[in-house]
Scaffold this active site. Structure first.
Site, PDB file in Angstrom:
ATOM      1  N   ASP A   7     -29.057 -11.667  -1.925  1.00 62.56           N
ATOM      2  CA  ASP A   7     -27.940 -11.361  -0.553  1.00 62.56           C
ATOM      3  C   ASP A   7     -26.916 -12.128  -0.807  1.00 62.56           C
ATOM      4  O   ASP A   7     -26.896 -13.283  -0.724  1.00 62.56           O
ATOM      5  CB  ASP A   7     -29.016 -11.581   0.285  1.00 62.56           C
ATOM      6  CG  ASP A   7     -28.244 -11.061   1.788  1.00 62.56           C
ATOM      7  OD1 ASP A   7     -29.125 -10.923   2.609  1.00 62.56           O
ATOM      8  OD2 ASP A   7     -26.941 -11.177   1.917  1.00 62.56           O
ATOM      9  N   ASP A 102     -25.006  -5.575   0.606  1.00 69.56           N
ATOM     10  CA  ASP A 102     -24.977  -6.705   0.055  1.00 69.56           C
ATOM     11  C   ASP A 102     -26.246  -7.312  -0.640  1.00 69.56           C
ATOM     12  O   ASP A 102     -26.483  -8.552  -0.475  1.00 69.56           O
ATOM     13  CB  ASP A 102     -24.282  -7.767   0.815  1.00 69.56           C
ATOM     14  CG  ASP A 102     -24.994  -8.327   1.815  1.00 69.56           C
ATOM     15  OD1 ASP A 102     -25.991  -7.646   2.311  1.00 69.56           O
ATOM     16  OD2 ASP A 102     -24.613  -9.553   2.188  1.00 69.56           O
ATOM     17  N   GLU A 103     -27.403  -6.562  -0.540  1.00 70.03           N
ATOM     18  CA  GLU A 103     -28.695  -7.064  -0.528  1.00 70.03           C
ATOM     19  C   GLU A 103     -29.495  -6.099  -1.413  1.00 70.03           C
ATOM     20  O   GLU A 103     -29.544  -4.954  -1.211  1.00 70.03           O
ATOM     21  CB  GLU A 103     -29.198  -7.110   0.876  1.00 70.03           C
ATOM     22  CG  GLU A 103     -30.427  -7.656   1.269  1.00 70.03           C
ATOM     23  CD  GLU A 103     -30.998  -7.928   2.592  1.00 70.03           C
ATOM     24  OE1 GLU A 103     -30.145  -7.178   3.359  1.00 70.03           O
ATOM     25  OE2 GLU A 103     -32.036  -8.352   2.940  1.00 70.03           O
TER      26      GLU A 103
HETATM   27  P1  TTP Z   1     -25.850  -9.486   5.993  1.00 64.23           P
HETATM   28  O1  TTP Z   1     -26.375  -9.768   4.550  1.00 64.23           O
HETATM   29  O2  TTP Z   1     -26.882  -9.528   6.953  1.00 64.23           O
HETATM   30  O3  TTP Z   1     -24.614 -10.731   6.551  1.00 64.23           O
HETATM   31  P2  TTP Z   1     -23.638 -11.694   5.567  1.00 64.23           P
HETATM   32  O4  TTP Z   1     -23.648 -11.221   4.288  1.00 64.23           O
HETATM   33  O5  TTP Z   1     -22.593 -11.513   6.380  1.00 64.23           O
HETATM   34  O6  TTP Z   1     -24.078 -13.091   5.811  1.00 64.23           O
HETATM   35  P3  TTP Z   1     -25.431 -13.825   5.228  1.00 64.23           P
HETATM   36  O7  TTP Z   1     -26.210 -12.753   4.431  1.00 64.23           O
HETATM   37  O8  TTP Z   1     -24.967 -15.000   4.422  1.00 64.23           O
HETATM   38  O9  TTP Z   1     -26.222 -14.215   6.463  1.00 64.23           O
HETATM   39  O10 TTP Z   1     -24.752  -8.214   6.167  1.00 64.23           O
HETATM   40  C1  TTP Z   1     -23.841  -7.980   5.183  1.00 64.23           C
HETATM   41  C2  TTP Z   1     -22.700  -7.376   5.829  1.00 64.23           C
HETATM   42  O11 TTP Z   1     -23.218  -6.141   6.443  1.00 64.23           O
HETATM   43  C3  TTP Z   1     -21.870  -8.115   6.633  1.00 64.23           C
HETATM   44  O12 TTP Z   1     -21.289  -9.125   5.709  1.00 64.23           O
HETATM   45  C4  TTP Z   1     -21.404  -7.289   7.441  1.00 64.23           C
HETATM   46  C5  TTP Z   1     -22.190  -6.085   7.554  1.00 64.23           C
HETATM   47  N1  TTP Z   1     -23.035  -6.412   8.806  1.00 64.23           N
HETATM   48  C6  TTP Z   1     -22.392  -5.644   9.989  1.00 64.23           C
HETATM   49  O13 TTP Z   1     -21.471  -4.976   9.999  1.00 64.23           O
HETATM   50  N2  TTP Z   1     -22.940  -5.624  11.213  1.00 64.23           N
HETATM   51  C7  TTP Z   1     -24.191  -6.493  11.588  1.00 64.23           C
HETATM   52  O14 TTP Z   1     -24.962  -6.535  12.307  1.00 64.23           O
HETATM   53  C8  TTP Z   1     -24.655  -7.177  10.294  1.00 64.23           C
HETATM   54  C9  TTP Z   1     -25.881  -7.978  10.453  1.00 64.23           C
HETATM   55  C10 TTP Z   1     -24.154  -7.093   8.923  1.00 64.23           C
HETATM   56 MG    MG Z   2     -25.507 -11.025   3.192  1.00 64.51          MG
END
Ligand code: TTP
Ligand code: MG
Length: 386
Positions: A7, A102-103
């Site tokens: 991720d 992203d995961e």
């Molecule tokens: P995440 O992987 O949940 O968050 P992140 O990569 O920003 O942070 P981390 O993994 O380090 O905790 O989500 C990936 C992307 O998806 C995030 O950069 C932006 C988007 N996203 C939204 O647009 N709205 C949301 O509510 C979430 C959770 C994510």
């Molecule tokens: Mg992320």
């Protein structure tokens, strides 16, 4: 320990910090602007120190950190970065289950002779992602999906954490229920009201009472709290097919009308194929006559397809060659199968001018809803009952 969960860290915000060095080390918030009713999509780890998180109203984020830099999302840029990262993941295992932009999960059980231990594979992935995209990715390693995702979350940011049996025995009993994958805030609230705050509390609670809160998922969550998760990593290409069909209220023999419906079906199905980041190698049409005879016609292509008009051309050709063109039909269907992941294979571009149009239409559909935009050639059907 063959399951990896990967991720990207603060994905959208990290892309912005990568591209604008002046933003590095600063609280960056991507999403709605303060003063609007927008929400935070994500924020840099510097901003998280102020208590800001995804989905928080932008106004609240501004109150917590007025000096933060607010940026609007640049989705095409993030999609490009995501595709680069998924292409890297595909180097290390063919068994990849994308969870979001992203995961992803990787099953690396068949990859050790090529790339070494799971930890070595995780290191290689982190290194490639950093060198080739300038982004940090956290990787969790464990025996199953639930524990691997937990390992990523515990290791973030820039994590590489393997959860072995011993660590699981230490960490899991104390894990707050709201951190168990799938338990949302409402369910967590109900569990807390019942005095269940952690995984071990949940295991000690009588099963029949638990069922009143967790319903048919009770046994699944009990297993997770024991660190057990038997779900396999499923790659997208294991999705067998994507299709749609229409049964007409009255039998239809107007060939032009049927061709029109075929275009409509092609656009719907192609959108779903692209939306799942897949491309199709087989296009099938299905026709049912008023006497309930069902006929299917397929074409399999060496190069995968995903464009509206490319799929329509194939479907139209199948319809014309079926012997049923101009005949009365009661049902029409279109199906795409032999699906491959778009990140490892580029689609055929033999109608390439449509690609850009498809992209614009897809963008509008994801922003404003699936029914808000249609090709001009379909407009005369809007508001008409099929
Ligand atoms: P995440 O992987 O949940 O968050 P992140 O990569 O920003 O942070 P981390 O993994 O380090 O905790 O989500 C990936 C992307 O998806 C995030 O950069 C932006 C988007 N996203 C939204 O647009 N709205 C949301 O509510 C979430 C959770 C994510
Ligand atoms: Mg992320």
């Amino acid at each position: 320990m063959d399951i990896l969960h990967c991720d990207l860290d603060a994905f959208y915000a990290s892309v912005e910090q990568r591209d604008q060095p002046a933003l590095r080390g600063k609280p960056v918030i991507v999403g709605g602007r303060p003063g609007s009713r927008g929400v935070v999509s994500t924020c840099s780890y510097e901003a998280r120190k102020y208590g800001i998180y995804s989905a928080m109203p932008a106004n609240q984020a501004y109150r917590l950190c007025p000096q933060a830099i607010f940026l609007p999302p640049d989705i095409p840029k993030y999609i490009k970065a995501s595709q680069q990262v998924f292409a890297i993941l595909h180097r290390y295992s063919p068994v990849i289950e994308p969870l979001s932009i992203d995961e992803a999960f990787l099953d690396v059980s068949g990859c050790h002779s090529l790339f070494g231990s799971s930890t070595q594979i995780a290191q290689l992935i982190k290194q490639d992602v950093w060198e080739e995209t300038g982004l940090l990715i956290s990787v969790g390693i464990a025996a199953n999906k639930f524990l691997a995702k937990l390992a990523t979350n515990l290791g973030k940011p820039n994590g590489l954490l393997e959860l072995g049996e011993e660590q699981v025995r230490e960490i899991l009993p104390l894990l707050p229920v709201n951190e168990i994958w799938g338990i949302g805030s409402k369910t967590a609230q109900r569990l807390k009201q019942a005095g269940i705050a952690t995984a071990s509390d949940l295991l000690l609670y009588p099963r029949f009472k638990l069922e009143a809160i967790l319903g048919s998922n009770t046994d699944f969550y009990i297993q997770l709290c024991r660190g057990q998760d038997s779900r396999p990593v499923l790659s997208r290409s294991e999705q067998k097919s994507i299709g749609n069909e229409i049964t007409f209220p009255q039998d239809l023999d107007d060939q032009k009308e049927i061709e029109h419906l075929l275009l409509e079906l092609s656009c719907q199905v192609a959108y779903r194929v692209r939306h799942a980041s897949l491309i199709a190698h087989t296009v099938t049409i299905k026709m049912r006559t008023p006497d309930f005879q069902t006929l299917t016609r397929s074409q399999t292509l060496q190069q995968g397809v995903d464009a509206d008009l490319t799929i329509y051309k194939i479907a139209l050709n199948l319809y014309h060659k079926s012997g049923l063109a101009g005949e009365c039909l009661r049902l029409l269907g279109l199906n795409c199968s032999k699906l491959n992941d778009r990140t490892i294979e580029q689609p055929a571009l033999f109608v390439d001018e449509n690609d850009t149009l498809d992209q614009i239409i897809d963008d509008m559909k994801s922003k404003f809803g699936i029914d808000t935009i249609k090709r001009g050639s379909l407009l005369n059907r809007i508001n008409r009952k099929i």
